[in-house]
Scaffold this motif. Structure first.
Motif, PDB file in Angstrom:
ATOM      1  N   ILE A 159       0.845  -1.186   0.000  1.00 30.72           N
ATOM      2  CA  ILE A 159       0.000   0.000   0.000  1.00 30.72           C
ATOM      3  C   ILE A 159       0.885   1.242   0.000  1.00 30.72           C
ATOM      4  O   ILE A 159       2.045   1.179   0.399  1.00 30.72           O
ATOM      5  N   SER A 160       0.319   2.342  -0.451  1.00 29.34           N
ATOM      6  CA  SER A 160       1.019   3.627  -0.453  1.00 29.34           C
ATOM      7  C   SER A 160       0.313   4.555   0.522  1.00 29.34           C
ATOM      8  O   SER A 160      -0.856   4.897   0.329  1.00 29.34           O
ATOM      9  N   ILE A 161       1.033   4.945   1.559  1.00 25.19           N
ATOM     10  CA  ILE A 161       0.471   5.834   2.575  1.00 25.19           C
ATOM     11  C   ILE A 161       1.005   7.240   2.341  1.00 25.19           C
ATOM     12  O   ILE A 161       2.224   7.449   2.371  1.00 25.19           O
ATOM     13  N   PRO A 162       0.130   8.209   2.095  1.00 25.17           N
ATOM     14  CA  PRO A 162       0.601   9.582   1.896  1.00 25.17           C
ATOM     15  C   PRO A 162       1.223  10.139   3.181  1.00 25.17           C
ATOM     16  O   PRO A 162       0.666   9.958   4.269  1.00 25.17           O
ATOM     17  N   THR A 163       2.349  10.800   3.051  1.00 27.53           N
ATOM     18  CA  THR A 163       2.991  11.376   4.239  1.00 27.53           C
ATOM     19  C   THR A 163       2.160  12.522   4.834  1.00 27.53           C
ATOM     20  O   THR A 163       2.373  12.885   5.983  1.00 27.53           O
ATOM     21  N   LYS A 164       1.222  13.052   4.063  1.00 29.35           N
ATOM     22  CA  LYS A 164       0.324  14.079   4.619  1.00 29.35           C
ATOM     23  C   LYS A 164      -0.589  13.475   5.687  1.00 29.35           C
ATOM     24  O   LYS A 164      -1.192  14.201   6.471  1.00 29.35           O
ATOM     25  N   ASN A 165      -0.680  12.147   5.742  1.00 27.16           N
ATOM     26  CA  ASN A 165      -1.502  11.458   6.744  1.00 27.16           C
ATOM     27  C   ASN A 165      -0.718  11.241   8.031  1.00 27.16           C
ATOM     28  O   ASN A 165      -0.779  10.177   8.640  1.00 27.16           O
ATOM     29  N   LEU A 166      -0.004  12.253   8.460  1.00 30.30           N
ATOM     30  CA  LEU A 166       0.753  12.199   9.704  1.00 30.30           C
ATOM     31  C   LEU A 166      -0.244  12.150  10.865  1.00 30.30           C
ATOM     32  O   LEU A 166      -1.187  12.939  10.918  1.00 30.30           O
ATOM     33  N   LEU A 167      -0.045  11.215  11.776  1.00 32.56           N
ATOM     34  CA  LEU A 167      -0.954  11.097  12.913  1.00 32.56           C
ATOM     35  C   LEU A 167      -0.559  12.107  13.977  1.00 32.56           C
ATOM     36  O   LEU A 167       0.499  12.008  14.587  1.00 32.56           O
ATOM     37  N   THR A 168      -1.421  13.073  14.170  1.00 34.21           N
ATOM     38  CA  THR A 168      -1.229  14.132  15.161  1.00 34.21           C
ATOM     39  C   THR A 168      -2.519  14.247  15.973  1.00 34.21           C
ATOM     40  O   THR A 168      -3.532  13.622  15.644  1.00 34.21           O
ATOM     41  N   VAL A 169      -2.506  15.061  17.011  1.00 31.17           N
ATOM     42  CA  VAL A 169      -3.706  15.309  17.797  1.00 31.17           C
ATOM     43  C   VAL A 169      -4.800  15.881  16.899  1.00 31.17           C
ATOM     44  O   VAL A 169      -5.955  15.435  16.939  1.00 31.17           O
ATOM     45  N   LYS A 170      -4.455  16.853  16.077  1.00 31.63           N
ATOM     46  CA  LYS A 170      -5.439  17.459  15.173  1.00 31.63           C
ATOM     47  C   LYS A 170      -5.977  16.432  14.187  1.00 31.63           C
ATOM     48  O   LYS A 170      -7.186  16.350  13.956  1.00 31.63           O
ATOM     49  N   ALA A 171      -5.097  15.625  13.606  1.00 33.49           N
ATOM     50  CA  ALA A 171      -5.541  14.611  12.646  1.00 33.49           C
ATOM     51  C   ALA A 171      -6.486  13.614  13.314  1.00 33.49           C
ATOM     52  O   ALA A 171      -7.521  13.245  12.734  1.00 33.49           O
ATOM     53  N   LEU A 172      -6.170  13.180  14.524  1.00 31.55           N
ATOM     54  CA  LEU A 172      -7.045  12.230  15.217  1.00 31.55           C
ATOM     55  C   LEU A 172      -8.392  12.872  15.537  1.00 31.55           C
ATOM     56  O   LEU A 172      -9.441  12.230  15.379  1.00 31.55           O
ATOM     57  N   ASN A 173      -8.390  14.123  15.954  1.00 31.72           N
ATOM     58  CA  ASN A 173      -9.662  14.829  16.190  1.00 31.72           C
ATOM     59  C   ASN A 173     -10.504  14.861  14.920  1.00 31.72           C
ATOM     60  O   ASN A 173     -11.709  14.610  14.962  1.00 31.72           O
ATOM     61  N   ASP A 174      -9.885  15.177  13.790  1.00 31.84           N
ATOM     62  CA  ASP A 174     -10.595  15.214  12.508  1.00 31.84           C
ATOM     63  C   ASP A 174     -11.141  13.834  12.142  1.00 31.84           C
ATOM     64  O   ASP A 174     -12.280  13.704  11.687  1.00 31.84           O
ATOM     65  N   LEU A 175     -10.333  12.793  12.344  1.00 32.31           N
ATOM     66  CA  LEU A 175     -10.764  11.429  12.035  1.00 32.31           C
ATOM     67  C   LEU A 175     -11.934  11.004  12.927  1.00 32.31           C
ATOM     68  O   LEU A 175     -12.877  10.360  12.461  1.00 32.31           O
ATOM     69  N   MET A 176     -11.879  11.382  14.196  1.00 33.33           N
ATOM     70  CA  MET A 176     -12.969  11.030  15.111  1.00 33.33           C
ATOM     71  C   MET A 176     -14.264  11.740  14.709  1.00 33.33           C
ATOM     72  O   MET A 176     -15.349  11.154  14.798  1.00 33.33           O
ATOM     73  N   LYS A 177     -14.172  12.972  14.245  1.00 39.56           N
ATOM     74  CA  LYS A 177     -15.367  13.680  13.764  1.00 39.56           C
ATOM     75  C   LYS A 177     -15.956  12.954  12.555  1.00 39.56           C
ATOM     76  O   LYS A 177     -17.163  12.786  12.441  1.00 39.56           O
ATOM     77  N   ARG A 178     -15.066  12.529  11.646  1.00 43.66           N
ATOM     78  CA  ARG A 178     -15.522  11.782  10.467  1.00 43.66           C
ATOM     79  C   ARG A 178     -16.165  10.454  10.862  1.00 43.66           C
ATOM     80  O   ARG A 178     -17.101  10.004  10.214  1.00 43.66           O
ATOM     81  N   SER A 179     -15.634   9.821  11.906  1.00 44.48           N
ATOM     82  CA  SER A 179     -16.132   8.490  12.298  1.00 44.48           C
ATOM     83  C   SER A 179     -17.581   8.534  12.760  1.00 44.48           C
ATOM     84  O   SER A 179     -18.277   7.515  12.718  1.00 44.48           O
ATOM     85  N   GLU A 180     -18.048   9.689  13.175  1.00 45.24           N
ATOM     86  CA  GLU A 180     -19.443   9.804  13.607  1.00 45.24           C
ATOM     87  C   GLU A 180     -20.414   9.464  12.489  1.00 45.24           C
ATOM     88  O   GLU A 180     -21.535   9.041  12.744  1.00 45.24           O
ATOM     89  N   SER A 181     -19.968   9.594  11.236  1.00 40.57           N
ATOM     90  CA  SER A 181     -20.822   9.248  10.088  1.00 40.57           C
ATOM     91  C   SER A 181     -20.726   7.765   9.740  1.00 40.57           C
ATOM     92  O   SER A 181     -21.432   7.293   8.865  1.00 40.57           O
ATOM     93  N   GLY A 182     -19.812   7.042  10.416  1.00 42.94           N
ATOM     94  CA  GLY A 182     -19.650   5.614  10.130  1.00 42.94           C
ATOM     95  C   GLY A 182     -18.559   5.320   9.131  1.00 42.94           C
ATOM     96  O   GLY A 182     -18.354   4.173   8.748  1.00 42.94           O
ATOM     97  N   SER A 183     -17.839   6.352   8.695  1.00 41.29           N
ATOM     98  CA  SER A 183     -16.769   6.160   7.711  1.00 41.29           C
ATOM     99  C   SER A 183     -15.689   7.206   7.942  1.00 41.29           C
ATOM    100  O   SER A 183     -15.961   8.269   8.475  1.00 41.29           O
ATOM    101  N   LEU A 184     -14.474   6.892   7.524  1.00 42.49           N
ATOM    102  CA  LEU A 184     -13.383   7.861   7.609  1.00 42.49           C
ATOM    103  C   LEU A 184     -13.126   8.538   6.269  1.00 42.49           C
ATOM    104  O   LEU A 184     -12.282   9.399   6.161  1.00 42.49           O
ATOM    105  N   LEU A 185     -13.878   8.116   5.251  1.00 45.10           N
ATOM    106  CA  LEU A 185     -13.670   8.670   3.911  1.00 45.10           C
ATOM    107  C   LEU A 185     -14.311  10.029   3.767  1.00 45.10           C
ATOM    108  O   LEU A 185     -15.216  10.406   4.446  1.00 45.10           O
TER     109      LEU A 185
END
Length: 172
Positions: A146-172
């Protein structure tokens, strides 16, 4: 076969075990700083190493598969990583709780993985996340690169954004 290191008190732990524990510690620290809790399933039957959970609203939740690797190469803004086919298939299929891969990038020298002093606690280098939901099935028999973009750095802000997205049932 695991490379076992015996320490002064007689315990034995493999380098792979240390990598796994450091990746858990890193995600747990980022989640704590973001205001979330982590939990670990009692058995790994579904490729989930940790779950990150929030409270309030829709109680966001993400299941995470953790990987760690030494000496990952970054080229053209991506990291190529070889994932076992079973793990790829578990991560790509839709589930009620969104899933993601977190890949921790460790320095080549084990002595640089973690340092602690009265002034600083440091786990090196960093981690990247990738959602594989919706990826096509693999025809490979053992691994999928797989190819993981380096822009997908796991940070506090990134995790907060991902958790907000997860409320819809998807991270996409």
């Amino acid at each position: 076969m695991h490379n076992i290191t015996t320490v002064a008190d007689g315990t034995a732990i493999s380098s792979q075990d240390v990598e796994e524990l450091l990746s858990e510690a890193l995600l747990t620290a980022i989640a704590a700083r973001a205001g979330f809790v982590t939990s670990k399933p009692s058995l790994d039957r579904k490729g989930v190493d940790l779950t990150v959970e929030g409270a309030g609203g829709y109680c966001p939740k993400i299941d995470v598969q953790l990987k760690a690797s030494v000496g990952l190469t970054i080229a053209n803004g991506t990291i190529k990583y070889s994932l076992k086919k079973r793990n790829y298939e578990l991560l790509r299929r839709p589930t009620q709780t969104p899933r993601m891969l977190v890949l921790m990038r460790l320095p080549k020298l084990k002595g640089a993985w973690l340092s602690a002093s009265t002034r600083l606690l440091s786990i090196r280098h960093c981690a990247y996340w990738m959602c594989l939901e919706g990826m096509p099935p693999s025809k490979n028999s053992a691994t999928v690169t797989i190819s993981i973009p380096t822009k997908n750095l796991l940070t506090v802000k990134a995790l907060n954004d991902l958790m907000k997205r997860s409320e819809s049932g998807s991270l996409l």
